[in-house]
Scaffold this motif. Structure first.
Motif, mmCIF file in Angstrom:
data_model
loop_
_atom_site.group_PDB
_atom_site.id
_atom_site.type_symbol
_atom_site.label_atom_id
_atom_site.label_comp_id
_atom_site.label_asym_id
_atom_site.label_seq_id
_atom_site.Cartn_x
_atom_site.Cartn_y
_atom_site.Cartn_z
ATOM 1 N N VAL A 61 -9.076 4.081 33.746
ATOM 2 C CA VAL A 61 -8.844 5.198 32.831
ATOM 3 C C VAL A 61 -9.363 4.850 31.441
ATOM 4 N N VAL A 62 -9.136 3.607 31.005
ATOM 5 C CA VAL A 62 -9.626 3.186 29.696
ATOM 6 C C VAL A 62 -11.153 3.180 29.680
ATOM 7 N N ALA A 63 -11.760 2.621 30.726
ATOM 8 C CA ALA A 63 -13.225 2.557 30.781
ATOM 9 C C ALA A 63 -13.831 3.956 30.804
ATOM 10 N N GLU A 64 -13.228 4.873 31.542
ATOM 11 C CA GLU A 64 -13.747 6.247 31.597
ATOM 12 C C GLU A 64 -13.632 6.930 30.235
ATOM 13 N N THR A 65 -12.515 6.701 29.546
ATOM 14 C CA THR A 65 -12.322 7.326 28.236
ATOM 15 C C THR A 65 -13.267 6.749 27.196
ATOM 16 N N PHE A 66 -13.554 5.455 27.305
ATOM 17 C CA PHE A 66 -14.415 4.782 26.341
ATOM 18 C C PHE A 66 -15.877 4.764 26.766
ATOM 19 N N ALA A 67 -16.203 5.361 27.904
ATOM 20 C CA ALA A 67 -17.544 5.212 28.489
ATOM 21 C C ALA A 67 -18.632 5.809 27.601
ATOM 22 N N ASN A 68 -19.723 5.026 27.451
ATOM 23 C CA ASN A 68 -20.969 5.511 26.831
ATOM 24 C C ASN A 68 -20.775 6.068 25.425
ATOM 25 N N LEU A 69 -19.829 5.521 24.687
ATOM 26 C CA LEU A 69 -19.616 5.958 23.316
ATOM 27 C C LEU A 69 -20.616 5.264 22.398
ATOM 28 N N THR A 70 -21.297 6.015 21.568
ATOM 29 C CA THR A 70 -22.275 5.424 20.649
ATOM 30 C C THR A 70 -21.697 5.182 19.263
ATOM 31 N N ASP A 71 -20.552 5.792 18.968
ATOM 32 C CA ASP A 71 -19.948 5.647 17.647
ATOM 33 C C ASP A 71 -18.856 4.581 17.613
ATOM 34 N N TYR A 72 -18.695 3.854 18.720
ATOM 35 C CA TYR A 72 -17.653 2.835 18.808
ATOM 36 C C TYR A 72 -18.206 1.620 19.556
ATOM 37 N N PHE A 73 -17.540 0.479 19.380
ATOM 38 C CA PHE A 73 -17.800 -0.713 20.164
ATOM 39 C C PHE A 73 -16.595 -0.873 21.086
ATOM 40 N N ALA A 74 -16.759 -0.491 22.353
ATOM 41 C CA ALA A 74 -15.630 -0.385 23.279
ATOM 42 C C ALA A 74 -15.507 -1.634 24.139
ATOM 43 N N VAL A 75 -14.268 -2.124 24.268
ATOM 44 C CA VAL A 75 -13.990 -3.358 25.001
ATOM 45 C C VAL A 75 -12.786 -3.139 25.906
ATOM 46 N N ILE A 76 -12.900 -3.552 27.178
ATOM 47 C CA ILE A 76 -11.751 -3.531 28.082
ATOM 48 C C ILE A 76 -11.331 -4.966 28.378
ATOM 49 N N ARG A 77 -10.014 -5.160 28.692
ATOM 50 C CA ARG A 77 -9.460 -6.504 28.764
ATOM 51 C C ARG A 77 -8.659 -6.792 30.035
ATOM 52 N N PRO A 78 -9.043 -6.325 31.217
ATOM 53 C CA PRO A 78 -8.264 -6.671 32.413
ATOM 54 C C PRO A 78 -8.308 -8.174 32.662
ATOM 55 N N GLY A 79 -7.242 -8.715 33.227
ATOM 56 C CA GLY A 79 -7.205 -10.155 33.458
ATOM 57 C C GLY A 79 -7.017 -10.553 34.906
ATOM 58 N N CYS A 80 -6.095 -9.885 35.596
ATOM 59 C CA CYS A 80 -5.728 -10.315 36.953
ATOM 60 C C CYS A 80 -6.781 -9.981 38.006
ATOM 61 N N TYR A 81 -7.776 -9.160 37.638
ATOM 62 C CA TYR A 81 -8.789 -8.766 38.617
ATOM 63 C C TYR A 81 -9.508 -9.974 39.216
ATOM 64 N N ALA A 82 -9.713 -11.029 38.430
ATOM 65 C CA ALA A 82 -10.495 -12.169 38.907
ATOM 66 C C ALA A 82 -9.829 -12.826 40.108
ATOM 67 N N ILE A 83 -8.510 -12.928 40.065
ATOM 68 C CA ILE A 83 -7.762 -13.564 41.147
ATOM 69 C C ILE A 83 -7.213 -12.517 42.099
ATOM 70 N N HIS A 84 -6.771 -11.388 41.530
ATOM 71 C CA HIS A 84 -6.179 -10.290 42.284
ATOM 72 C C HIS A 84 -4.934 -10.793 43.037
ATOM 73 N N ASP A 85 -4.359 -10.014 43.937
ATOM 74 C CA ASP A 85 -3.214 -10.467 44.728
ATOM 75 C C ASP A 85 -3.002 -9.535 45.911
ATOM 76 N N THR A 86 -1.901 -9.737 46.620
ATOM 77 C CA THR A 86 -1.535 -8.847 47.724
ATOM 78 C C THR A 86 -0.231 -8.126 47.403
ATOM 79 N N GLY A 87 0.072 -8.018 46.104
ATOM 80 C CA GLY A 87 1.318 -7.395 45.676
ATOM 81 C C GLY A 87 1.092 -6.309 44.662
ATOM 82 N N ILE A 88 1.599 -6.513 43.435
ATOM 83 C CA ILE A 88 1.596 -5.440 42.440
ATOM 84 C C ILE A 88 0.186 -5.042 42.020
#
Length: 424
Positions: free
Chosen positions: A259-286
């Motif tokens: 949702v954050v990436a879609e809202t910030f997508a392709n903006l030319t008037d901003y420097f947009a950064v997303i910060r997910p962390g658990c994706y690298a390891i992921h899990d089988t739970g939450i």
């Protein structure tokens, strides 16, 4: 010993450990003799141990980097999940713009791993912490950002950095009522921006948010509205001259990054950064559940996650032996709270081995956990016995990683290819 010299002493000790210089400190990576691989199922490594499957890790890094690139947002993954420099290096070499952290100590590990851009998605409070950040910026030529949400903190930072030749980059944290840190109103944000603009030592770069505290039946809609307000507010700060560069806007934990990436997508008037962390390891739970929701939102909204192909996969497992079968329907595993996360559900049995071979033991489920023991329920006629080996997946990888000083990296045959160090 004064506070500043203590901080430098601690910093040097960590630095020496990272570079293999300090006697008695562990090395960053322990390579394995490829002619004599350590097969976990064949009992060539002591248990319990935690392992990361390199194939799954690589898949996850590629998947999220491609997702960020498609939306034209920068990826600055949160390092608190693993605190493992070897994995930071892989994220950076794979295209990550920087590393997100929560503390100055974590920022030091990120800098030593090669990150040139570090977002501390937290407030920088305390003179020793400020000194540590100052040293890091100078030593590593670090592009460092931290958050503020109070006039008092701004005054503290201005007082400290005003006596140095270093300008500190700030992000105003914008929050929600009942949430975590952050200004609760747009008026508060503008007041802080004005205060920062009056300082020669501080420079306002943008706005930071954490949308993960927004819940309820209309969470997605509320998050989109909150992010839109954030963009409007950043633009207002720029129009008033309180931000003099392209405004940096950043958000996204591991649940709502789409949702954050879609809202910030392709903006030319901003420097947009997303910060997910658990994706690298992921899990089988939450986070598996959160990713299912990401994919469902993509199906509903024609999002890119479905077009990307593949998905995130759990890379972390914890291995342990059956150490007792005191009752027909109960076995005890040599694995406990000191080894694995238990805050978001108990570990899940993935596979059972005996003499290096996987075999079926019927229904088996973790039911309770103690410091060094875990109980599993089994059928009375189950062949499970003492000495059998079980590989468990987990929920919430952050709280498994911080229990280990070294973690095994394994191939698809569960042979250890190297041991890597964590730096919590």
């Amino acid at each position: 010993m004064n506070t500043n010299s203590l901080t430098k002493h601690q910093s040097n000790r960590i630095y020496d450990s990272f570079n293999h210089k300090s006697i008695g400190q562990k090395a960053k990576i322990y390579p394995i003799n490829q002619h004599a691989p350590q097969s976990i199922p064949h009992e060539n490594a002591t248990l319990p141990l935690a392992s990361i499957n390199q194939h799954d890790l690589t898949n996850n890094l590629d998947w999220m980097q491609n997702f960020a690139d498609h939306h034209n947002v920068k990826l600055c993954p949160h390092g608190k999940t693993t605190m493992t420099p070897h994995f930071f290096e892989q994220q950076l070499s794979n295209g990550a713009w920087g590393i997100t952290v929560a503390t100055p100590a974590q920022a030091e590990v990120a800098a030593m791993a090669g990150a040139k851009n570090v977002i501390m998605a937290n407030q920088l409070v305390g003179m020793a912490n400020m000194q540590r950040v100052l040293d890091l910026i100078k030593q590593y030529d670090l592009n460092f950002y931290c958050c503020v949400d109070s006039s008092v903190n701004i005054l503290q930072l201005d007082t400290f950095f005003g006596h140095t030749n270093q300008t500190l980059n700030l992000l105003i944290e914008f929050g929600v009522t009942g949430g975590r840190c952050g200004c609760r109103t747009e008026e508060q944000v503008q007041s802080l921006a004005k205060q920062i603009s009056d300082s020669k030592a501080l420079k306002l770069k943008g706005i930071e948010v954490y949308e993960g505290v927004i819940g309820g039946d209309n969470a997605e809609g509320d998050i989109r509205a909150f992010l839109s307000k954030t963009l409007q507010l950043a633009q207002t700060l720029r129009e008033n001259g309180w931000i003099t560069t392209l405004p940096l806007v950043t958000g996204a934990g591991s649940a709502w990054y789409d949702v954050v990436a879609e809202t910030f997508a392709n903006l030319t008037d901003y420097f947009a950064v997303i910060r997910p962390g658990c994706y690298a390891i992921h899990d089988t739970g939450i986070y598996a559940q959160s990713q299912d929701q990401v994919m469902q939102r993509a199906q509903n909204n024609q999002g890119y996650a479905c077009d990307l192909g593949g998905d995130l996969s759990s890379a972390l497992e914890v291995w342990a032996y059956v150490i007792s079968r005191p009752e027909p329907n109960k076995a005890v595993i040599g694995l406990g709270k000191r080894d694995v996360a238990f805050d978001a559900g108990l570990p899940i049995v993935e596979r059972v081995y005996r003499n290096g071979e996987e075999f079926n033991v019927g229904d088996i489920e973790a039911t309770a956990i103690m410091d060094q023991h875990m109980f599993v329920s089994i059928d009375a006629d189950s062949p499970l016995q003492v000495g059998d080996m079980i590989a468990f997946s987990t929920s919430h990888p952050c709280l498994t990683f911080d229990k280990w000083r070294t973690i095994a990296v394994v191939d698809e045959q569960y042979c250890v290819t190297e041991w890597v160090s964590t730096y919590f």
